[in-house]
Design a protein around this motif. Structure first.
Motif, PDB file in Angstrom:
ATOM      1  N   ASP A  10       1.013   0.040   6.783  1.00 43.84           N
ATOM      2  CA  ASP A  10       1.595   1.379   6.905  1.00 43.84           C
ATOM      3  C   ASP A  10       2.176   1.905   5.602  1.00 43.84           C
ATOM      4  O   ASP A  10       2.707   3.007   5.562  1.00 43.84           O
ATOM      5  CB  ASP A  10       2.709   1.366   7.957  1.00 43.84           C
ATOM      6  N   ASP A  11       2.096   1.126   4.527  1.00 39.86           N
ATOM      7  CA  ASP A  11       2.680   1.568   3.256  1.00 39.86           C
ATOM      8  C   ASP A  11       1.713   2.506   2.539  1.00 39.86           C
ATOM      9  O   ASP A  11       0.532   2.560   2.865  1.00 39.86           O
ATOM     10  CB  ASP A  11       3.037   0.358   2.378  1.00 39.86           C
ATOM     11  N   PRO A  12       2.187   3.281   1.573  1.00 35.32           N
ATOM     12  CA  PRO A  12       1.332   4.256   0.882  1.00 35.32           C
ATOM     13  C   PRO A  12       0.095   3.647   0.215  1.00 35.32           C
ATOM     14  O   PRO A  12      -0.978   4.242   0.265  1.00 35.32           O
ATOM     15  CB  PRO A  12       2.265   4.870  -0.163  1.00 35.32           C
ATOM     16  N   ALA A  13       0.233   2.462  -0.385  1.00 33.15           N
ATOM     17  CA  ALA A  13      -0.922   1.840  -1.045  1.00 33.15           C
ATOM     18  C   ALA A  13      -2.019   1.529  -0.026  1.00 33.15           C
ATOM     19  O   ALA A  13      -3.204   1.733  -0.297  1.00 33.15           O
ATOM     20  CB  ALA A  13      -0.493   0.582  -1.786  1.00 33.15           C
ATOM     21  N   ASP A  17      -6.211   3.117   0.677  1.00 34.17           N
ATOM     22  CA  ASP A  17      -7.416   2.280   0.730  1.00 34.17           C
ATOM     23  C   ASP A  17      -7.077   0.994   1.476  1.00 34.17           C
ATOM     24  O   ASP A  17      -6.810  -0.029   0.849  1.00 34.17           O
ATOM     25  CB  ASP A  17      -7.898   1.980  -0.690  1.00 34.17           C
ATOM     26  N   PRO A  18      -7.060   1.015   2.811  1.00 29.54           N
ATOM     27  CA  PRO A  18      -6.619  -0.157   3.575  1.00 29.54           C
ATOM     28  C   PRO A  18      -7.394  -1.437   3.263  1.00 29.54           C
ATOM     29  O   PRO A  18      -6.796  -2.475   3.006  1.00 29.54           O
ATOM     30  CB  PRO A  18      -6.811   0.255   5.031  1.00 29.54           C
ATOM     31  N   ALA A  19      -8.712  -1.377   3.263  1.00 28.29           N
ATOM     32  CA  ALA A  19      -9.511  -2.577   3.006  1.00 28.29           C
ATOM     33  C   ALA A  19      -9.318  -3.073   1.577  1.00 28.29           C
ATOM     34  O   ALA A  19      -9.186  -4.274   1.335  1.00 28.29           O
ATOM     35  CB  ALA A  19     -10.990  -2.295   3.276  1.00 28.29           C
ATOM     36  N   GLY A  20      -9.281  -2.163   0.633  1.00 31.31           N
ATOM     37  CA  GLY A  20      -9.088  -2.551  -0.762  1.00 31.31           C
ATOM     38  C   GLY A  20      -7.723  -3.177  -0.995  1.00 31.31           C
ATOM     39  O   GLY A  20      -7.595  -4.178  -1.711  1.00 31.31           O
ATOM     40  N   GLU A  21      -6.690  -2.594  -0.397  1.00 30.73           N
ATOM     41  CA  GLU A  21      -5.334  -3.112  -0.564  1.00 30.73           C
ATOM     42  C   GLU A  21      -5.186  -4.477   0.091  1.00 30.73           C
ATOM     43  O   GLU A  21      -4.614  -5.397  -0.496  1.00 30.73           O
ATOM     44  CB  GLU A  21      -4.309  -2.136  -0.008  1.00 30.73           C
ATOM     45  N   LEU A  22      -5.708  -4.640   1.310  1.00 32.89           N
ATOM     46  CA  LEU A  22      -5.620  -5.937   1.968  1.00 32.89           C
ATOM     47  C   LEU A  22      -6.415  -6.993   1.193  1.00 32.89           C
ATOM     48  O   LEU A  22      -5.960  -8.126   1.030  1.00 32.89           O
ATOM     49  CB  LEU A  22      -6.117  -5.844   3.413  1.00 32.89           C
ATOM     50  N   GLY A  23      -7.560  -6.619   0.670  1.00 33.25           N
ATOM     51  CA  GLY A  23      -8.331  -7.541  -0.162  1.00 33.25           C
ATOM     52  C   GLY A  23      -7.559  -7.969  -1.399  1.00 33.25           C
ATOM     53  O   GLY A  23      -7.561  -9.142  -1.769  1.00 33.25           O
ATOM     54  N   VAL A  46       5.057 -11.054   0.890  1.00 32.25           N
ATOM     55  CA  VAL A  46       3.768 -10.530   0.444  1.00 32.25           C
ATOM     56  C   VAL A  46       4.022  -9.112  -0.053  1.00 32.25           C
ATOM     57  O   VAL A  46       4.713  -8.334   0.600  1.00 32.25           O
ATOM     58  CB  VAL A  46       2.750 -10.528   1.604  1.00 32.25           C
ATOM     59  N   TYR A  47       3.460  -8.774  -1.209  1.00 32.98           N
ATOM     60  CA  TYR A  47       3.712  -7.478  -1.846  1.00 32.98           C
ATOM     61  C   TYR A  47       2.428  -6.681  -2.001  1.00 32.98           C
ATOM     62  O   TYR A  47       1.356  -7.241  -2.218  1.00 32.98           O
ATOM     63  CB  TYR A  47       4.345  -7.688  -3.224  1.00 32.98           C
ATOM     64  N   ASP A  48       2.556  -5.349  -1.944  1.00 32.22           N
ATOM     65  CA  ASP A  48       1.398  -4.482  -2.177  1.00 32.22           C
ATOM     66  C   ASP A  48       1.230  -4.233  -3.676  1.00 32.22           C
ATOM     67  O   ASP A  48       1.983  -4.760  -4.497  1.00 32.22           O
ATOM     68  CB  ASP A  48       1.512  -3.177  -1.380  1.00 32.22           C
ATOM     69  N   SER A  49       0.255  -3.422  -4.035  1.00 32.44           N
ATOM     70  CA  SER A  49      -0.033  -3.173  -5.450  1.00 32.44           C
ATOM     71  C   SER A  49       1.063  -2.353  -6.127  1.00 32.44           C
ATOM     72  O   SER A  49       1.114  -2.289  -7.354  1.00 32.44           O
ATOM     73  CB  SER A  49      -1.385  -2.486  -5.624  1.00 32.44           C
ATOM     74  N   HIS A  51       4.146  -3.208  -5.672  1.00 29.83           N
ATOM     75  CA  HIS A  51       5.215  -4.226  -5.709  1.00 29.83           C
ATOM     76  C   HIS A  51       6.275  -4.024  -4.628  1.00 29.83           C
ATOM     77  O   HIS A  51       7.426  -4.375  -4.811  1.00 29.83           O
ATOM     78  CB  HIS A  51       5.856  -4.307  -7.093  1.00 29.83           C
ATOM     79  N   ARG A  52       5.865  -3.448  -3.493  1.00 28.07           N
ATOM     80  CA  ARG A  52       6.751  -3.323  -2.341  1.00 28.07           C
ATOM     81  C   ARG A  52       6.436  -4.444  -1.362  1.00 28.07           C
ATOM     82  O   ARG A  52       5.264  -4.759  -1.132  1.00 28.07           O
ATOM     83  CB  ARG A  52       6.551  -1.976  -1.639  1.00 28.07           C
ATOM     84  N   GLU A  53       7.476  -5.019  -0.765  1.00 29.63           N
ATOM     85  CA  GLU A  53       7.258  -6.070   0.231  1.00 29.63           C
ATOM     86  C   GLU A  53       6.628  -5.454   1.472  1.00 29.63           C
ATOM     87  O   GLU A  53       7.157  -4.509   2.047  1.00 29.63           O
ATOM     88  CB  GLU A  53       8.583  -6.739   0.595  1.00 29.63           C
ATOM     89  N   VAL A  54       5.476  -5.989   1.883  1.00 31.94           N
ATOM     90  CA  VAL A  54       4.753  -5.454   3.036  1.00 31.94           C
ATOM     91  C   VAL A  54       4.500  -6.512   4.107  1.00 31.94           C
ATOM     92  O   VAL A  54       3.841  -6.236   5.110  1.00 31.94           O
ATOM     93  CB  VAL A  54       3.409  -4.807   2.612  1.00 31.94           C
ATOM     94  N   GLY A  55       5.000  -7.705   3.899  1.00 30.64           N
ATOM     95  CA  GLY A  55       4.795  -8.755   4.894  1.00 30.64           C
ATOM     96  C   GLY A  55       5.298 -10.092   4.415  1.00 30.64           C
ATOM     97  O   GLY A  55       5.993 -10.186   3.388  1.00 30.64           O
TER      98      GLY A  55
END
Length: 64
Positions: A10-13, A17-23, A46-49, A51-55
């Protein structure tokens, strides 16, 4: 033992691009795998691109 990984998409990153970000998250985690014992009690954020904690991931003992 059980390995659990939870990631919020649910984060902006992830919205861009959900698949790209999860990859990217999975590749980053897998690249650092050698730094962990993977024993019950181990885990980390776990951090997104951006650098926010997403899990989190964790290893649990199933015998408890």
């Amino acid at each position: 033992m059980r390995f659990l990984l939870e990631v919020s998409l649910d984060d902006p990153a992830s919205e861009r691009d959900p698949a790209g970000e999860l990859g990217r998250i999975l590749r980053y985690w897998a690249g650092n795998l050698r730094h962990y014992r993977l024993a019950p009690g181990d885990g980390s954020a776990v951090y997104d691109s951006d650098h926010r904690e997403v899990g989190r991931w964790r290893v649990e003992d199933q015998s408890a």
